[in-house]
Design a protein around this motif. Structure first.
Motif, PDB file in Angstrom:
ATOM      1  N   GLU A  86       2.923   3.469  -5.238  1.00 13.01           N
ATOM      2  CA  GLU A  86       1.988   4.591  -5.117  1.00 13.01           C
ATOM      3  C   GLU A  86       0.707   4.169  -4.406  1.00 13.01           C
ATOM      4  N   ARG A  87       0.190   2.997  -4.750  1.00 12.54           N
ATOM      5  CA  ARG A  87      -1.025   2.498  -4.099  1.00 12.54           C
ATOM      6  C   ARG A  87      -0.792   2.275  -2.607  1.00 12.54           C
ATOM      7  N   ARG A  90      -0.752   5.575  -0.791  1.00  9.77           N
ATOM      8  CA  ARG A  90      -2.118   6.105  -0.640  1.00  9.77           C
ATOM      9  C   ARG A  90      -2.857   5.396   0.490  1.00  9.77           C
ATOM     10  N   GLU A  91      -2.696   4.076   0.586  1.00 11.62           N
ATOM     11  CA  GLU A  91      -3.359   3.331   1.659  1.00 11.62           C
ATOM     12  C   GLU A  91      -2.849   3.762   3.032  1.00 11.62           C
ATOM     13  N   GLU A  93      -1.498   6.681   3.750  1.00 14.10           N
ATOM     14  CA  GLU A  93      -2.005   8.040   3.981  1.00 14.10           C
ATOM     15  C   GLU A  93      -3.443   8.000   4.482  1.00 14.10           C
ATOM     16  N   THR A  94      -4.252   7.135   3.917  1.00 14.85           N
ATOM     17  CA  THR A  94      -5.649   7.016   4.339  1.00 14.85           C
ATOM     18  C   THR A  94      -5.724   6.583   5.796  1.00 14.85           C
ATOM     19  N   ASP A  97      -4.669   9.502   7.986  1.00 14.78           N
ATOM     20  CA  ASP A  97      -5.714  10.521   8.056  1.00 14.78           C
ATOM     21  C   ASP A  97      -6.836  10.111   8.985  1.00 14.78           C
ATOM     22  N   SER A 145      -3.137   8.319 -10.580  1.00 11.19           N
ATOM     23  CA  SER A 145      -4.092   8.977  -9.693  1.00 11.19           C
ATOM     24  C   SER A 145      -4.007  10.496  -9.792  1.00 11.19           C
ATOM     25  N   ASP A 146      -2.819  11.011 -10.050  1.00 14.98           N
ATOM     26  CA  ASP A 146      -2.687  12.454 -10.223  1.00 14.98           C
ATOM     27  C   ASP A 146      -1.496  12.714 -11.142  1.00 14.98           C
ATOM     28  N   PHE A 153       6.441  13.595  -5.765  1.00 13.25           N
ATOM     29  CA  PHE A 153       6.047  12.369  -5.082  1.00 13.25           C
ATOM     30  C   PHE A 153       7.050  12.032  -3.975  1.00 13.25           C
ATOM     31  N   ASP A 156       6.681  14.512  -1.072  1.00 13.97           N
ATOM     32  CA  ASP A 156       5.475  14.197  -0.317  1.00 13.97           C
ATOM     33  C   ASP A 156       5.689  12.960   0.553  1.00 13.97           C
ATOM     34  N   LYS A 160       5.581  12.762   4.655  1.00 15.11           N
ATOM     35  CA  LYS A 160       4.739  11.822   5.390  1.00 15.11           C
ATOM     36  C   LYS A 160       5.557  10.975   6.358  1.00 15.11           C
TER      37      LYS A 160
END
Length: 176
Positions: A86-87, A90-91, A93-94, A97, A145-146, A153, A156, A160
């Motif tokens: 998950e971490r 997120r990295e 995705e950042t 973005d 985180s959510d 998940f 998503d 991505k």
């Protein structure tokens, strides 16, 4: 056959070791190897006194020491792998973005996502095989985180990956 070491070097190494100088520093100063150094400490070389000196006591005994095996249960390992995945997502995705990645970085992220998807499938298979699901109390206690469920998940993550693949192929078409 053992190599010959000048008695001055033997005396320097033994004196330095007895004074508490680090082994790496002694090796650098004398130019001898680690194995030879311990042979010097064991008294196998003459230090200029005419006879082989008595062995020096070792500062610590390394041989034979073993660390205890980690006794974390397999379920704990699986949970840590989920959090790590998950971490990592997120990295990525950042970075996506931010839209400031070079093509090589995007390709690397695509490979990482592919490995993550495979890992998540295997983790899910492990969870399904065990037949154990976390209770809502345990899930509420873990830092998450959510509150998305695993199916969301996965959707998503697949979305991505599709975006990344489309972006990568579009850039390849522009470059051709």
């Amino acid at each position: 056959m053992m190599e010959t070491i000048p008695p001055e070097t033997v005396a320097l190494a033994r004196r330095s070791y007895a004074e508490g100088v680090s082994v790496s520093r002694i090796l650098a100063e004398t130019g001898i190897s680690l194995g030879t150094f311990y042979a010097v400490c064991d008294g196998k070389f003459d230090d200029g006194g005419g006879a082989k000196p008595a062995p020096l006591p070792r500062r610590r005994i390394v041989m034979g020491r073993r660390r205890k095996a980690v006794r974390a249960p397999r379920v704990s390992l699986v949970a840590r792998l989920w959090r790590t995945a998950e971490r990592q997502v997120r990295e990525i995705e950042t970075r996506l973005d931010a839209d400031a990645q070079e093509p090589e970085e995007r390709e690397r992220d695509a490979r990482v996502l592919a490995v993550l998807v495979k890992t998540l499938r295997e983790l899910q298979a492990f969870d399904d095989a065990k037949g154990k699901r976390k209770s809502k109390e345990k899930a509420a206690q873990e830092p998450v985180s959510d509150d998305r469920d695993i199916d969301e998940f996965r959707r998503d993550l697949a979305r991505k990956i599709d975006q990344l693949a489309a972006q990568y192929s579009a850039e390849g078409d522009r470059g051709a």
